[in-house]
Design a protein around this motif. Structure first.
Motif, PDB file in Angstrom:
ATOM      1  N   TRP A  68      37.457  51.104  52.946  1.00  0.00           N
ATOM      2  CA  TRP A  68      37.117  51.535  51.265  1.00  0.00           C
ATOM      3  C   TRP A  68      38.294  52.742  50.553  1.00  0.00           C
ATOM      4  O   TRP A  68      38.953  52.999  49.626  1.00  0.00           O
ATOM      5  CB  TRP A  68      35.439  52.119  50.212  1.00  0.00           C
ATOM      6  N   GLU A  86      41.138  52.568  47.927  1.00  0.00           N
ATOM      7  CA  GLU A  86      40.872  53.209  46.378  1.00  0.00           C
ATOM      8  C   GLU A  86      42.106  54.095  46.168  1.00  0.00           C
ATOM      9  O   GLU A  86      42.395  54.588  46.538  1.00  0.00           O
ATOM     10  CB  GLU A  86      39.847  53.953  47.022  1.00  0.00           C
ATOM     11  N   ASN A 120      46.233  44.643  43.975  1.00  0.00           N
ATOM     12  CA  ASN A 120      45.575  44.639  43.256  1.00  0.00           C
ATOM     13  C   ASN A 120      45.352  43.620  41.824  1.00  0.00           C
ATOM     14  O   ASN A 120      44.580  43.309  40.858  1.00  0.00           O
ATOM     15  CB  ASN A 120      45.770  46.054  42.555  1.00  0.00           C
ATOM     16  N   LEU A 174      43.336  40.107  44.023  1.00  0.00           N
ATOM     17  CA  LEU A 174      42.111  40.970  44.034  1.00  0.00           C
ATOM     18  C   LEU A 174      41.395  42.026  43.138  1.00  0.00           C
ATOM     19  O   LEU A 174      42.268  42.598  43.460  1.00  0.00           O
ATOM     20  CB  LEU A 174      42.226  41.161  44.678  1.00  0.00           C
ATOM     21  N   TYR A 227      38.394  41.874  41.824  1.00  0.00           N
ATOM     22  CA  TYR A 227      37.153  42.720  41.403  1.00  0.00           C
ATOM     23  C   TYR A 227      37.293  43.192  43.172  1.00  0.00           C
ATOM     24  O   TYR A 227      37.128  43.067  44.238  1.00  0.00           O
ATOM     25  CB  TYR A 227      35.955  41.027  41.621  1.00  0.00           C
ATOM     26  N   ARG A 228      36.821  44.398  42.753  1.00  0.00           N
ATOM     27  CA  ARG A 228      37.100  45.400  43.668  1.00  0.00           C
ATOM     28  C   ARG A 228      35.942  46.830  44.042  1.00  0.00           C
ATOM     29  O   ARG A 228      35.413  47.080  43.017  1.00  0.00           O
ATOM     30  CB  ARG A 228      38.472  46.370  43.979  1.00  0.00           C
ATOM     31  N   THR A 266      39.501  36.340  48.986  1.00  0.00           N
ATOM     32  CA  THR A 266      38.256  37.378  49.205  1.00  0.00           C
ATOM     33  C   THR A 266      38.610  38.716  50.673  1.00  0.00           C
ATOM     34  O   THR A 266      39.250  37.730  52.115  1.00  0.00           O
ATOM     35  CB  THR A 266      36.772  36.626  49.288  1.00  0.00           C
ATOM     36  N   ILE A 286      35.157  47.247  52.666  1.00  0.00           N
ATOM     37  CA  ILE A 286      35.833  47.000  51.578  1.00  0.00           C
ATOM     38  C   ILE A 286      35.349  45.265  50.752  1.00  0.00           C
ATOM     39  O   ILE A 286      35.302  44.605  51.696  1.00  0.00           O
ATOM     40  CB  ILE A 286      37.196  47.372  51.042  1.00  0.00           C
ATOM     41  N   LEU A 300      36.721  43.405  48.700  1.00  0.00           N
ATOM     42  CA  LEU A 300      38.187  42.909  47.058  1.00  0.00           C
ATOM     43  C   LEU A 300      38.752  41.603  47.256  1.00  0.00           C
ATOM     44  O   LEU A 300      38.759  39.910  47.966  1.00  0.00           O
ATOM     45  CB  LEU A 300      40.056  43.414  47.728  1.00  0.00           C
TER      46      LEU A 300
END
Ligand SMILES: [Zn+2]
Length: 413
Positions: free
Chosen positions: A22, A26, A32, A35, A37-38, A237, A361, A363
């Motif tokens: 992560w 991050e 971005n 995906l 939903y992170r 995902t 992670i 994502l």
């Protein structure tokens, strides 16, 4: 077979990027726009050998039986025959050529799988067995629990799995694009393994990390674009199994223990991994001496049974160690059979899951129907996304958890 009719399933893509923590994603531009939903995911204590089977089954190593690769099993050891060579001096037994022969024998003759590495001294191998004798992505590949792939097989849901067993990362991305275009399956699982070695060597260099992220961004973007052409409601995902913690300190734990003057295998056995030492004892005195020494150290601590239970890695038969010493985040065992000479990583994983650098992670192209907290949650997410909804699967799992009584989570969340 009770699967949905072919062609009715959504195209579902799960990508596992080994060791992409992560902390490296991050705040970065990495898929971005696609995906959206992170979240970080907590990993399980140990290495990929424990984490990936947890992702594929939703249950912890204490249930799958897959934790570290080597476990104490003098009766079942595939290396028992090496005992007849114990008279040979260390210079011969530990020689790199001997190790290479054992590695090849392990892979080709003893059924240890293509990834088998001789990371335990050949002199001590006759006391140990090896967890990953089968390819964990194959049918029945995980010992203690059925994987998502076993269940997709059973329900007749067409799927494709890609891993290093056959292809490199670039080839996997290429092959997946082809197979999605040709509508060969609805569920695709891509295991991209090369990020792990890259981060071991370069995790402190943000410029190189960014370039590598961009490479994966471009490749995965293509995969998703093709999927959306076939199915406008396709989902993707991207997950990982654990993170990568920058190394600041090394400690010669092996030297410390050897200085106690105890003998292997007469007094004790030890297996040293990068961040963990595991011991078995053949006498109280040896146990007391090692325990006392370890308690004095500042670089790590002994894990108690209660904590091992909470972490999902407690084994009543102590096959993975009677005593387990874990290094603090950022520390590395400076010389060990696992960390051979010439291997000088600047990043490592295998620390306590509460270490923020160890976070994996999640994502997703959409918000999953379940809360994502640990890597074990990915399993339920894959099951929902793939259309697996078999009642018998759920009741079998509930039974497994009751029987072992060690699972610290709710698989049906
Ligand atoms: Zn690694």
């Amino acid at each position: 077979m009770s699967g949905r009719p072919a062609g009715k399933q959504r195209v579902t893509i799960f990508v596992l990027i080994d060791a992409l923590g992560w902390r490296y994603v991050e705040g970065q531009e990495f898929l971005n726009d696609i995906l959206t939903y992170r979240v970080p995911l907590q990993t399980v204590l140990g290495f990929s050998s424990g984490a990936i089977p947890t992702i594929l089954t939703g249950v912890p190593p204490a249930v799958t039986g897959h934790w570290n690769l080597f476990y104490y099993d003098p009766q079942g050891s595939p290396f028992r025959w090496l005992r007849s060579l114990q008279f040979l001096p260390d210079a011969v037994l530990n020689h790199c050529v001997t190790r290479k022969i054992i590695k090849e024998l392990g892979r080709r003759v003893l059924g240890m799988g293509p990834l088998f590495e001789c990371s335990v001294s050949p002199r001590l191998l006759p006391w140990f067995n090896y967890v990953e004798k089968k390819n964990i992505y194959d049918h029945g590949g995980i010992n203690g629990s059925r994987s998502i792939f076993d269940q997709l097989d059973q329900q007749g849901i067409a799927h494709r799995v890609y891993s290093y067993h056959h292809l490199g990362d670039a080839e996997i991305l290429e092959q997946a694009v082809k197979d999605i275009e040709e509508k060969k399956a609805s569920f695709f699982f891509l295991y991209l393994s090369e990020m792990d070695m890259f981060l071991h060597m370069h995790c402190k260099d943000p410029v190189q990390v960014k370039a590598r992220l961009d490479w994966y961004d471009q490749g995965l973007r293509k995969v998703f674009a093709v999927a959306q052409k076939i199915d406008p409601q396709a989902s993707m995902t991207v997950i990982s199994d654990h993170g990568m913690t920058p190394i600041d300190n090394r400690y010669d734990l092996v030297g410390d223990i050897e200085a106690l003057g105890l003998q292997m295998p007469a007094d004790y056995l030890a297996v040293y991994d990068s961040t963990m030492a595991r011991f078995w004892f053949f006498g109280d005195q040896a146990k007391q001496k090692v325990e006392r020494r370890l308690t004095e150290l500042q670089c790590g601590r002994i894990l108690g049974d209660e904590e091992l239970r909470q972490l999902g890695v407690f084994f009543a038969d102590r096959r993975f160690g009677e005593l387990i010493f874990l290094l603090n985040p950022g520390w590395l065992v400076s010389q060990s059979d696992f960390n051979g000479k010439g291997w000088m990583p600047i990043g490592m994983h295998g620390y306590h899951p509460e270490d923020p650098y160890s976070d994996a992670i999640f994502l997703g192209s959409s918000r999953p129907s379940l809360a994502m907290r640990t890597i074990a949650d990915v399993y339920s997410c894959m099951r929902n996304a793939s259309g697996l909804n078999s009642a018998d699967v759920e009741s079998r799992e509930a039974k497994a958890h009751v029987e072992t009584g060690v699972y610290d989570g709710n698989p049906t969340r």
